[in-house]
Design an enzyme around this catalytic site. Structure first.
Site, PDB file in Angstrom:
ATOM      1  N   SER A 135       0.860  -1.188   0.000  1.00 41.92           N
ATOM      2  CA  SER A 135       0.000   0.000   0.000  1.00 41.92           C
ATOM      3  C   SER A 135       0.891   1.230   0.000  1.00 41.92           C
ATOM      4  O   SER A 135       1.678   1.429   0.931  1.00 41.92           O
ATOM      5  CB  SER A 135      -0.893  -0.026   1.248  1.00 41.92           C
ATOM      6  OG  SER A 135      -1.658   1.155   1.344  1.00 41.92           O
ATOM      7  N   LYS A 161      -1.062  -1.077  -4.461  1.00 43.41           N
ATOM      8  CA  LYS A 161      -2.237  -0.263  -4.138  1.00 43.41           C
ATOM      9  C   LYS A 161      -1.751   1.149  -3.906  1.00 43.41           C
ATOM     10  O   LYS A 161      -0.755   1.356  -3.201  1.00 43.41           O
ATOM     11  CB  LYS A 161      -2.899  -0.838  -2.889  1.00 43.41           C
ATOM     12  CG  LYS A 161      -3.717   0.109  -2.030  1.00 43.41           C
ATOM     13  CD  LYS A 161      -4.522  -0.669  -0.994  1.00 43.41           C
ATOM     14  CE  LYS A 161      -4.707   0.101   0.302  1.00 43.41           C
ATOM     15  NZ  LYS A 161      -5.458  -0.689   1.315  1.00 43.41           N
ATOM     16  N   LYS A 163      -2.934   5.016  -2.629  1.00 42.41           N
ATOM     17  CA  LYS A 163      -3.955   5.811  -1.957  1.00 42.41           C
ATOM     18  C   LYS A 163      -4.339   6.956  -2.878  1.00 42.41           C
ATOM     19  O   LYS A 163      -3.455   7.568  -3.509  1.00 42.41           O
ATOM     20  CB  LYS A 163      -3.405   6.366  -0.641  1.00 42.41           C
ATOM     21  CG  LYS A 163      -3.092   5.293   0.382  1.00 42.41           C
ATOM     22  CD  LYS A 163      -4.362   4.698   0.958  1.00 42.41           C
ATOM     23  CE  LYS A 163      -4.077   3.826   2.157  1.00 42.41           C
ATOM     24  NZ  LYS A 163      -5.309   3.263   2.740  1.00 42.41           N
ATOM     25  N   ASP A 188      -7.141   3.017  -3.252  1.00 38.61           N
ATOM     26  CA  ASP A 188      -7.898   3.075  -1.997  1.00 38.61           C
ATOM     27  C   ASP A 188      -8.169   4.538  -1.678  1.00 38.61           C
ATOM     28  O   ASP A 188      -7.235   5.326  -1.500  1.00 38.61           O
ATOM     29  CB  ASP A 188      -7.085   2.428  -0.862  1.00 38.61           C
ATOM     30  CG  ASP A 188      -7.844   2.349   0.462  1.00 38.61           C
ATOM     31  OD1 ASP A 188      -9.003   2.804   0.526  1.00 38.61           O
ATOM     32  OD2 ASP A 188      -7.259   1.816   1.435  1.00 38.61           O
ATOM     33  N   GLU A 213     -11.061   0.682  -3.635  1.00 33.58           N
ATOM     34  CA  GLU A 213     -11.391   0.381  -2.241  1.00 33.58           C
ATOM     35  C   GLU A 213     -12.029   1.600  -1.579  1.00 33.58           C
ATOM     36  O   GLU A 213     -11.509   2.716  -1.678  1.00 33.58           O
ATOM     37  CB  GLU A 213     -10.092  -0.021  -1.514  1.00 33.58           C
ATOM     38  CG  GLU A 213     -10.276  -0.462  -0.078  1.00 33.58           C
ATOM     39  CD  GLU A 213      -8.938  -0.851   0.575  1.00 33.58           C
ATOM     40  OE1 GLU A 213      -7.923  -0.991  -0.148  1.00 33.58           O
ATOM     41  OE2 GLU A 213      -8.916  -1.006   1.805  1.00 33.58           O
ATOM     42  N   ASP A 238     -13.936  -1.571   2.759  1.00 37.82           N
ATOM     43  CA  ASP A 238     -13.052  -1.708   3.922  1.00 37.82           C
ATOM     44  C   ASP A 238     -13.804  -1.104   5.112  1.00 37.82           C
ATOM     45  O   ASP A 238     -14.523  -1.824   5.836  1.00 37.82           O
ATOM     46  CB  ASP A 238     -11.726  -0.974   3.627  1.00 37.82           C
ATOM     47  CG  ASP A 238     -10.759  -0.892   4.811  1.00 37.82           C
ATOM     48  OD1 ASP A 238     -11.102  -1.366   5.899  1.00 37.82           O
ATOM     49  OD2 ASP A 238      -9.647  -0.340   4.652  1.00 37.82           O
ATOM     50  N   LYS A 262     -10.147  -7.000   7.972  1.00 42.70           N
ATOM     51  CA  LYS A 262      -9.207  -6.599   9.026  1.00 42.70           C
ATOM     52  C   LYS A 262      -9.845  -7.059  10.323  1.00 42.70           C
ATOM     53  O   LYS A 262     -10.926  -6.572  10.675  1.00 42.70           O
ATOM     54  CB  LYS A 262      -9.047  -5.076   9.068  1.00 42.70           C
ATOM     55  CG  LYS A 262      -8.397  -4.459   7.849  1.00 42.70           C
ATOM     56  CD  LYS A 262      -8.349  -2.936   7.959  1.00 42.70           C
ATOM     57  CE  LYS A 262      -7.693  -2.345   6.719  1.00 42.70           C
ATOM     58  NZ  LYS A 262      -7.785  -0.865   6.677  1.00 42.70           N
ATOM     59  N   GLY A 290      -4.369  -4.098   6.048  1.00 47.30           N
ATOM     60  CA  GLY A 290      -3.315  -3.802   7.017  1.00 47.30           C
ATOM     61  C   GLY A 290      -3.602  -2.482   7.697  1.00 47.30           C
ATOM     62  O   GLY A 290      -4.330  -1.641   7.164  1.00 47.30           O
TER      63      GLY A 290
HETATM   64  O1  OSB Z   1      -7.362   1.812   4.453  1.00 47.61           O
HETATM   65  O2  OSB Z   1      -6.246   0.039   4.284  1.00 47.61           O
HETATM   66  C1  OSB Z   1      -6.401   1.153   4.781  1.00 47.61           C
HETATM   67  C2  OSB Z   1      -3.336   2.066   6.892  1.00 47.61           C
HETATM   68  C3  OSB Z   1      -3.949   2.652   7.988  1.00 47.61           C
HETATM   69  C4  OSB Z   1      -5.309   2.793   8.001  1.00 47.61           C
HETATM   70  C5  OSB Z   1      -6.081   2.320   6.929  1.00 47.61           C
HETATM   71  C6  OSB Z   1      -5.483   1.716   5.847  1.00 47.61           C
HETATM   72  C7  OSB Z   1      -4.079   1.609   5.821  1.00 47.61           C
HETATM   73  C8  OSB Z   1      -3.333   1.059   4.698  1.00 47.61           C
HETATM   74  C9  OSB Z   1      -1.959   0.530   4.976  1.00 47.61           C
HETATM   75  O3  OSB Z   1      -3.727   1.060   3.566  1.00 47.61           O
HETATM   76  C10 OSB Z   1      -1.905  -0.934   4.917  1.00 47.61           C
HETATM   77  C11 OSB Z   1      -0.627  -1.452   5.517  1.00 47.61           C
HETATM   78  O4  OSB Z   1       0.363  -1.508   4.779  1.00 47.61           O
HETATM   79  O5  OSB Z   1      -0.595  -1.826   6.705  1.00 47.61           O
HETATM   80 MG    MG Z   2      -8.502   0.670   3.056  1.00 53.98          MG
END
Ligand code: OSB
Ligand code: MG
Length: 369
Positions: A135, A161, A163, A188, A213, A238, A262, A290
C-alpha cells in the site's frame, strides 16, 4: 484456557517513512499492545486503533478504558473451552471492535501456544505462504510515486495499491499505468468521495484496476451500491464492513464485489472467519487489509490470510517498510516472488523482543483475576 493476567501497554514506534492517506499523515505509530498469560503460556494481541478517530471512531484513548473497565473483567479468570467463545462473551459491550479484537486475538495466540500449534492451523488455514501486496501512501509528486512503485515492484510485491483522494487520483493512476503497464494495480480512497463524484470515478474504468477500495463514506452501503452500478471497476469495501451483518447487507445490495478483512474492524478472528465464510458462500473474494501493524499484528494477519478464500494479495508487506527495528526477530520478510512464509512455531510463531517493547512503552497497566 484461562487468562490469569492481562497486561496493557501504549507503545510508540517511529515509522521509517511517514504514511499519508486521504485523512492525513502519520510519522509515528502509537498503539496498544495486549499481553495475556495463562497456564504458563503468553499470547499477544495488537490493537489497530490509531491516535485519531479518522479511519474509525475508536482511538487508543477509547480502547484503553474499554479494555480495562469492560473487556478485562469479562475475560480474566474465565474458563473458555475455545477462543471463539471470547467475542460472544463481550456481547454486552456495543461496538469497540478494535479494543475487543486486541484481547480476542491475544486469547487465540495463547490458546494456540498452549496446544503447541501454529495459529494458522487453529484458525483453519490451508497454506504455508501468503501473497503479499503493498500500500503506497499519497506522495508529494507523481515522480516520487513512480519511484516508490518501481522500488516495490523490484522487491517482488504481487500487487500495488495506491492511496487516492480528490486531486490525487486520475493523474496518479495514469502515471503508474504509463510507466509500468498492466501490473496488478488498485486504488484506496478511504472514503474521500461522494456519489456526486460518480462520473469522475468512472474515468478510472479504462485503467483496468483490480478494484477501487472504499470510495464513499465509511458507513455507507446504499451509495456504494448505486456507484457500483455505474462503474465497471469492482468496488471493495473496507471501512464500511464493520460487522458480518453489514457485509450481508452490502453483498445483497450489490455494494461491493470484493471485501477487505481486518480483524480489528470486526472484533477479532472469530468474526473474521465468519466474514470470510460468508464471502466465500457468495463468491466474493477477500484479501487481508493492514493497519501499519508492528511485526506482532502483522504475524497475526499472516496466519489469518492462510484461509482459503483469501485469494487476492493482502496489505501484508515486510516489517522493514515500516519499522526498523521491529518488535519481533526475525522480522516479517517478503520473498522475491512476493510471498511471505507463514511462521510454523506455536501461536503467532515469532520471537518477541521484550527489550524493544520496553523501550517503546509510554504507559503500562497490569490486571489480574
Ligand atoms: O485503508 O487500508 C487502509 C493504513 C492505515 C489505516 C487504513 C489503511 C491503511 C493502509 C496501509 O492502507 C496498509 C498497511 O500496509 O498496513
Ligand atoms: Mg482501506
Amino acid at each position: 484456557m484461562k487468562i490469569e493476567r492481562l497486561e496493557l501497554r501504549l507503545l510508540k514506534l517511529p515509522l521509517v517513512h511517514f504514511f499519508e492517506t486521504s485523512f492525513g499523515r502519520i510519522d509515528d505509530k502509537h498503539f496498544l499492545l495486549v499481553r495475556v498469560d495463562g497456564g504458563g503460556c503468553t499470547g499477544y494481541g495488537e490493537c489497530v486503533a490509531e491516535q485519531d478517530p479518522y479511519y474509525s471512531s475508536e482511538t487508543n484513548d477509547t480502547a484503553w478504558p474499554i479494555i480495562v473497565d469492560f473487556i478485562a473483567p469479562r475475560v480474566l479468570g474465565v474458563e473458555f473451552a475455545h477462543p471463539r467463545e471470547v467475542f460472544p462473551a463481550l456481547k454486552a459491550i456495543r461496538g469497540h471492535h478494535m479494543a475487543k479484537a486486541a484481547v480476542e486475538m491475544a486469547a487465540w495466540d495463547l490458546f494456540a501456544k498452549q496446544r503447541g500449534e501454529p495459529l494458522s492451523r487453529v484458525l483453519g488455514g490451508t497454506r504455508d505462504r501468503i501473497a503479499s501486496g503493498v500500500s503506497i501512501g499519497i506522495q508529494q509528486s507523481l515522480g516520487e510515486l513512480a519511484a516508490k512503485v518501481e522500488h516495490e515492484l523490484a522487491a517482488g510485491y504481487q500487487r500495488i495499491k495506491i492511496k487516492i483522494k480528490p486531486g490525487w487520483d486520475l493523474d496518479a493512476v495514469e502515471t503508474v499505468r504509463a510507466r509500468f503497464g498492466a501490473i496488478p494495480l488498485m486504488v484506496d480512497a478511504n472514503a474521500a468521495y461522494t456519489l456526486a463524484d460518480a462520473d469522475h470515478l468512472a474515468r478510472l474504468d479504462p485503467f483496468g484496476l483490480m478494484m477501487i477500495e472504499q470510495p464513499l463514506d465509511y458507513d455507507d452501503i446504499a451509495d456504494h451500491a448505486a456507484l457500483q452500478r455505474r462503474l465497471t471497476t469492482p468496488i471493495c469495501l473496507d471501512e464500511s464492513i464493520k460487522t458480518v451483518g453489514i457485509a450481508r447487507e452490502a453483498i445483497a445490495a450489490g455494494a461491493c464485489r470484493i471485501v477487505n478483512i481486518k480483524p480489528g474492524r470486526v472484533g477479532g478472528f472469530a468474526e473474521s472467519i465468519r466474514l470470510h465464510d460468508l464471502c466465500a458462500w457468495h463468491g466474493i473474494p477477500v484479501w487481508h487489509g493492514g493497519m501499519l501493524e508492528s511485526g506482532i499484528g502483522r504475524a497475526a494477519n499472516v496466519h489469518l490470510s492462510t484461509l482459503p478464500n483469501f485469494t487476492l494479495p493482502g496489505d501484508i508487506a515486510a516489517s522493514k517498510r515500516y519499522f526498523d527495528p521491529d518488535l519481533i526477530d526475525p522480522s516479517i520478510e517478503v520473498a522475491a516472488d512476493g510471498t511471505v512464509a507463514v511462521p510454523t512455531g506455536p501461536g503467532i510463531g515469532v520471537t518477541i523482543r521484550e527489550d524493544r517493547i520496553h523501550t517503546a512503552t509510554l504507559k503500562k497497566l497490569e490486571l489480574r483475576s
